[in-house]
Design a protein around this motif. Structure first.
Motif, PDB file in Angstrom:
ATOM      1  N   VAL A  84      21.570  67.801  37.398  1.00  0.00           N
ATOM      2  CA  VAL A  84      22.020  69.195  37.380  1.00  0.00           C
ATOM      3  C   VAL A  84      21.801  69.746  35.977  1.00  0.00           C
ATOM      4  O   VAL A  84      21.856  69.021  34.981  1.00  0.00           O
ATOM      5  CB  VAL A  84      23.503  69.321  37.789  1.00  0.00           C
ATOM      6  N   SER A  85      21.571  71.048  35.915  1.00  0.00           N
ATOM      7  CA  SER A  85      21.389  71.734  34.635  1.00  0.00           C
ATOM      8  C   SER A  85      22.092  73.081  34.698  1.00  0.00           C
ATOM      9  O   SER A  85      22.386  73.598  35.790  1.00  0.00           O
ATOM     10  CB  SER A  85      19.904  71.925  34.318  1.00  0.00           C
ATOM     11  N   ARG A  86      22.335  73.653  33.530  1.00  0.00           N
ATOM     12  CA  ARG A  86      22.988  74.955  33.465  1.00  0.00           C
ATOM     13  C   ARG A  86      21.978  76.081  33.671  1.00  0.00           C
ATOM     14  O   ARG A  86      20.810  75.931  33.302  1.00  0.00           O
ATOM     15  CB  ARG A  86      23.680  75.128  32.116  1.00  0.00           C
ATOM     16  N   PRO A  87      22.406  77.211  34.238  1.00  0.00           N
ATOM     17  CA  PRO A  87      21.484  78.352  34.392  1.00  0.00           C
ATOM     18  C   PRO A  87      21.064  78.913  33.033  1.00  0.00           C
ATOM     19  O   PRO A  87      21.594  78.547  31.979  1.00  0.00           O
ATOM     20  CB  PRO A  87      22.312  79.362  35.195  1.00  0.00           C
ATOM     21  N   GLN A  88      20.104  79.861  33.076  1.00  0.00           N
ATOM     22  CA  GLN A  88      19.537  80.388  31.846  1.00  0.00           C
ATOM     23  C   GLN A  88      20.517  81.252  31.064  1.00  0.00           C
ATOM     24  O   GLN A  88      20.339  81.439  29.864  1.00  0.00           O
ATOM     25  CB  GLN A  88      18.274  81.191  32.164  1.00  0.00           C
ATOM     26  N   THR A  89      21.518  81.806  31.697  1.00  0.00           N
ATOM     27  CA  THR A  89      22.465  82.652  30.976  1.00  0.00           C
ATOM     28  C   THR A  89      23.554  81.865  30.249  1.00  0.00           C
ATOM     29  O   THR A  89      24.406  82.467  29.608  1.00  0.00           O
ATOM     30  CB  THR A  89      23.149  83.626  31.947  1.00  0.00           C
ATOM     31  N   LEU A  90      23.532  80.525  30.359  1.00  0.00           N
ATOM     32  CA  LEU A  90      24.507  79.682  29.669  1.00  0.00           C
ATOM     33  C   LEU A  90      23.788  78.795  28.663  1.00  0.00           C
ATOM     34  O   LEU A  90      22.561  78.720  28.626  1.00  0.00           O
ATOM     35  CB  LEU A  90      25.285  78.820  30.678  1.00  0.00           C
ATOM     36  N   ALA A  91      24.579  78.129  27.820  1.00  0.00           N
ATOM     37  CA  ALA A  91      23.998  77.201  26.845  1.00  0.00           C
ATOM     38  C   ALA A  91      23.267  76.070  27.559  1.00  0.00           C
ATOM     39  O   ALA A  91      23.754  75.515  28.547  1.00  0.00           O
ATOM     40  CB  ALA A  91      25.096  76.639  25.946  1.00  0.00           C
ATOM     41  N   ALA A  92      22.083  75.731  27.045  1.00  0.00           N
ATOM     42  CA  ALA A  92      21.238  74.734  27.721  1.00  0.00           C
ATOM     43  C   ALA A  92      21.896  73.362  27.701  1.00  0.00           C
ATOM     44  O   ALA A  92      22.378  72.892  26.669  1.00  0.00           O
ATOM     45  CB  ALA A  92      19.874  74.667  27.038  1.00  0.00           C
ATOM     46  N   ASP A  93      21.940  72.708  28.871  1.00  0.00           N
ATOM     47  CA  ASP A  93      22.465  71.351  28.997  1.00  0.00           C
ATOM     48  C   ASP A  93      22.020  70.799  30.347  1.00  0.00           C
ATOM     49  O   ASP A  93      21.722  71.555  31.275  1.00  0.00           O
ATOM     50  CB  ASP A  93      23.989  71.331  28.880  1.00  0.00           C
ATOM     51  N   ALA A  94      21.959  69.494  30.437  1.00  0.00           N
ATOM     52  CA  ALA A  94      21.560  68.824  31.677  1.00  0.00           C
ATOM     53  C   ALA A  94      22.334  67.525  31.796  1.00  0.00           C
ATOM     54  O   ALA A  94      22.709  66.910  30.789  1.00  0.00           O
ATOM     55  CB  ALA A  94      20.057  68.558  31.709  1.00  0.00           C
ATOM     56  N   GLY A  95      22.579  67.111  33.022  1.00  0.00           N
ATOM     57  CA  GLY A  95      23.293  65.873  33.293  1.00  0.00           C
ATOM     58  C   GLY A  95      22.668  65.148  34.470  1.00  0.00           C
ATOM     59  O   GLY A  95      22.222  65.782  35.434  1.00  0.00           O
ATOM     60  N   ALA A  96      22.612  63.835  34.399  1.00  0.00           N
ATOM     61  CA  ALA A  96      22.013  63.024  35.470  1.00  0.00           C
ATOM     62  C   ALA A  96      22.942  61.868  35.802  1.00  0.00           C
ATOM     63  O   ALA A  96      23.537  61.254  34.905  1.00  0.00           O
ATOM     64  CB  ALA A  96      20.630  62.512  35.062  1.00  0.00           C
ATOM     65  N   LEU A  97      23.060  61.604  37.073  1.00  0.00           N
ATOM     66  CA  LEU A  97      23.820  60.455  37.561  1.00  0.00           C
ATOM     67  C   LEU A  97      22.832  59.288  37.705  1.00  0.00           C
ATOM     68  O   LEU A  97      21.974  59.289  38.591  1.00  0.00           O
ATOM     69  CB  LEU A  97      24.487  60.787  38.887  1.00  0.00           C
TER      70      LEU A  97
END
Length: 228
Positions: A84-97
């Motif tokens: 999952v990742s954050r949309p473009q209007t939020l601070a960039a971040d990503a997370g993986a299980l």
């Protein structure tokens, strides 16, 4: 030459001030804030980009793994269950299980958990041979969906009256002015303003002296018998 440039700059500044002073004053309008996703909104994607560091030879390997699949690097197996990742209007971040397992180290338990790209110290794989980091998410959007942006309305500003500056012109209507014009600062010589007696003073009980015709002398005052 320097004096010429200084004079030119002063003339340009004066011309700009005149243009700004002559511009009409427009009423203020409300501006709507930018539409943004809430902070807890994440967007699912179909692939995860994982970086693996081999500590023996300092080699970096980027692995693009589809969600639900796995990849191997030497003796390390990397499985991805979600990304999952954050949309473009939020601070960039990503997370993986991720599911990590080193076949050359059977004594070490496998790693099963979330890793974040911008907060790598939250969860790490404590292997003496490999260091694993999540870089980003890629591919087509999948569940969970970010959904539509919230609707933001522009604020409605109430009309405010312009205050009169100190020493400026007073409004046309003043209390105590019958004509509605400005209050005179000095009394009119033709219509003098009667002065009121001071507060606390007793009213005079003596009768007013009768008016004498013009041209006749006034009679002498009578002597007080108590003073003889």
């Amino acid at each position: 030459m320097m004096k010429r440039h200084l004079t030119k700059a002063l003339l340009c500044g004066a011309a700009g001030a005149l243009l700004l002073g002559s511009a009409p004053v427009r009423a203020a309008t409300g501006v709507a804030p930018p539409a943004m996703y809430p902070a807890a909104t994440w967007q699912g994607q179909s692939q995860a980009v994982v970086r693996v560091l081999d500590r023996l030879d300092a080699h970096l390997e980027l692995l693009t793994i589809p969600v639900g699949g796995s990849a191997t690097y030497h003796s390390l197996s990397v499985g991805v269950e979600a990304c999952v990742s954050r949309p473009q209007t939020l601070a960039a971040d990503a997370g993986a299980l991720l599911h990590l397992k080193d076949s050359s180290d059977p004594q070490r338990p496998p790693f099963d958990g979330w890793m974040l790209a911008q907060e790598p110290s939250v969860a790490t794989y404590g292997s003496p041979l490999y260091d694993v980091r999540v870089v980003s998410c890629a591919g087509a959007p999948t569940a969970p969906q970010a959904g539509p942006l919230p609707v933001v309305k522009a604020p409605v500003l109430a009309s405010a009256e312009v205050p009169v500056e100190e020493g400026g012109d007073a409004p046309a209507s003043q209390p105590g002015s019958a004509s509605g014009g400005p209050v005179p600062l000095a009394p009119d010589s033709h219509n003098p303003i009667p002065l009121a007696p001071p507060s606390g003073a007793a009213p005079s009980l003596a009768p007013a002296a009768p008016a004498q015709p013009s041209g006749q002398p006034l009679p002498p005052p009578e002597a007080d018998p108590g003073l003889e």
